[in-house]
Design an enzyme around this catalytic site. Sequence first.
Site, mmCIF file in Angstrom:
data_model
loop_
_atom_site.group_PDB
_atom_site.id
_atom_site.type_symbol
_atom_site.label_atom_id
_atom_site.label_comp_id
_atom_site.label_asym_id
_atom_site.label_seq_id
_atom_site.Cartn_x
_atom_site.Cartn_y
_atom_site.Cartn_z
ATOM 1 N N GLN A 43 51.358 -35.677 8.762
ATOM 2 C CA GLN A 43 52.460 -35.354 7.847
ATOM 3 C C GLN A 43 53.768 -35.241 8.624
ATOM 4 O O GLN A 43 53.833 -34.565 9.653
ATOM 5 C CB GLN A 43 52.136 -34.048 7.103
ATOM 6 C CG GLN A 43 53.104 -33.700 5.996
ATOM 7 C CD GLN A 43 53.069 -34.668 4.819
ATOM 8 O OE1 GLN A 43 52.044 -35.280 4.532
ATOM 9 N NE2 GLN A 43 54.186 -34.824 4.139
ATOM 10 N N ASP A 95 49.127 -44.581 6.294
ATOM 11 C CA ASP A 95 50.538 -44.491 5.912
ATOM 12 C C ASP A 95 51.254 -45.836 6.105
ATOM 13 O O ASP A 95 52.368 -46.010 5.609
ATOM 14 C CB ASP A 95 51.261 -43.471 6.810
ATOM 15 C CG ASP A 95 51.467 -42.125 6.126
ATOM 16 O OD1 ASP A 95 51.596 -42.104 4.897
ATOM 17 O OD2 ASP A 95 51.510 -41.113 6.849
ATOM 18 N N LYS A 110 47.144 -33.705 -1.147
ATOM 19 C CA LYS A 110 46.412 -34.853 -0.590
ATOM 20 C C LYS A 110 44.945 -34.486 -0.378
ATOM 21 O O LYS A 110 44.045 -35.241 -0.734
ATOM 22 C CB LYS A 110 47.064 -35.301 0.726
ATOM 23 C CG LYS A 110 48.402 -35.986 0.513
ATOM 24 C CD LYS A 110 49.188 -36.225 1.804
ATOM 25 C CE LYS A 110 50.550 -36.832 1.466
ATOM 26 N NZ LYS A 110 51.421 -37.051 2.632
HETATM 27 N N1 GUN Z 1 56.584 -36.975 4.703
HETATM 28 C C1 GUN Z 1 57.236 -37.362 3.582
HETATM 29 N N2 GUN Z 1 56.644 -38.453 3.049
HETATM 30 C C2 GUN Z 1 55.606 -38.762 3.863
HETATM 31 C C3 GUN Z 1 54.614 -39.785 3.831
HETATM 32 O O1 GUN Z 1 54.560 -40.665 2.969
HETATM 33 N N3 GUN Z 1 53.709 -39.746 4.846
HETATM 34 C C4 GUN Z 1 53.749 -38.819 5.833
HETATM 35 N N4 GUN Z 1 52.831 -38.881 6.790
HETATM 36 N N5 GUN Z 1 54.647 -37.866 5.883
HETATM 37 C C5 GUN Z 1 55.573 -37.837 4.895
#
Ligand code: GUN
Length: 295
Positions: free
Chosen positions: A99, A122, A55
């Site tokens: 995350q 998100d 990311k």
């Molecule tokens: N963990 C697994 N997928 C995601 C996601 O799309 N966003 C976040 N913040 N954590 C994750």
Amino acid sequence: MSTATIIDGKAVAADIRAELAARVATIKRERSMPPGLAVILVGQDPASQVYVRSKERQAQEAGFKSVAYRRPDDISEEQLITLIEGLNEDPSINGILVQLPLPKHIDEAVVIHAISPEKDVDGFHPINVGRMIAGEHSLLPCTPLGCITLLKRTLGDLSGKTAVVVGRSNIVGKPMAALLLRENCTVTMAHSRTVDLPGVCRGADILVAAVGKPKFIQGDWIKPGATVIDVGINRVDDGDGKSHLVGDVDFAAALDVAGAITPVPGGVGPMTIAMLLRNTLESFCRANRVDCAGL
Ligand code: GUN
């Protein structure tokens, strides 16, 4: 005999990132301030470390300001919320992502509530979830949004199609069903208590697998010609100290039956990060009254 078209999410995601990078370059020329993304990682989970690095890197490559905050897994909930509140107030940050999963002593819901809904790239904040269900404008969850983007590029209009979503997580299954409904699909949510899951899946023109179990969906559960979206990312041991990734669908078997299918890796995964960058740019545009038409 394999017949299915393989949906190249990696290529679509690269196209989208290039479009976003061009828009960001224009913004930087005109305003000298790039859109900013903050990613918070708590602890040492190996998969989360890989995702956060991707990311961070892809945001930078597309010209965004990108900051990662890595914190030890004994950080308190209060300290984490203080960090988020600082980012909520920081005008150089347009997107905040924590995350998941978080360590057990931290309440994920409390943390998600602390993120400003305008910066919740998100789309997990209840305000954004409620807006999505009500059909109002909101930031949409990245993985389901990536799946819808691939489906529209593959099938065009989704109206009237029968869609089955297997898995009911807050991150994928539930929002996926909401977005398919918004596209006028007839939607079924299937899960671990569903009776005759193979039969339910066989009714699907669009089958979305988001259960987190390697090769769970069998070839003969798929309607001939269906479009299959495999959200699973499962690491499987090869036994010789090596491992590889597989999806939730038995890909080799599905190739003979489906009309089109996303591979793992290289299908949905790369789209998730492209949508995260899209959401961050949208959040910047809204905060700074920049036109974001066509995003
Ligand atoms: N963990 C697994 N997928 C995601 C996601 O799309 N966003 C976040 N913040 N954590 C994750």
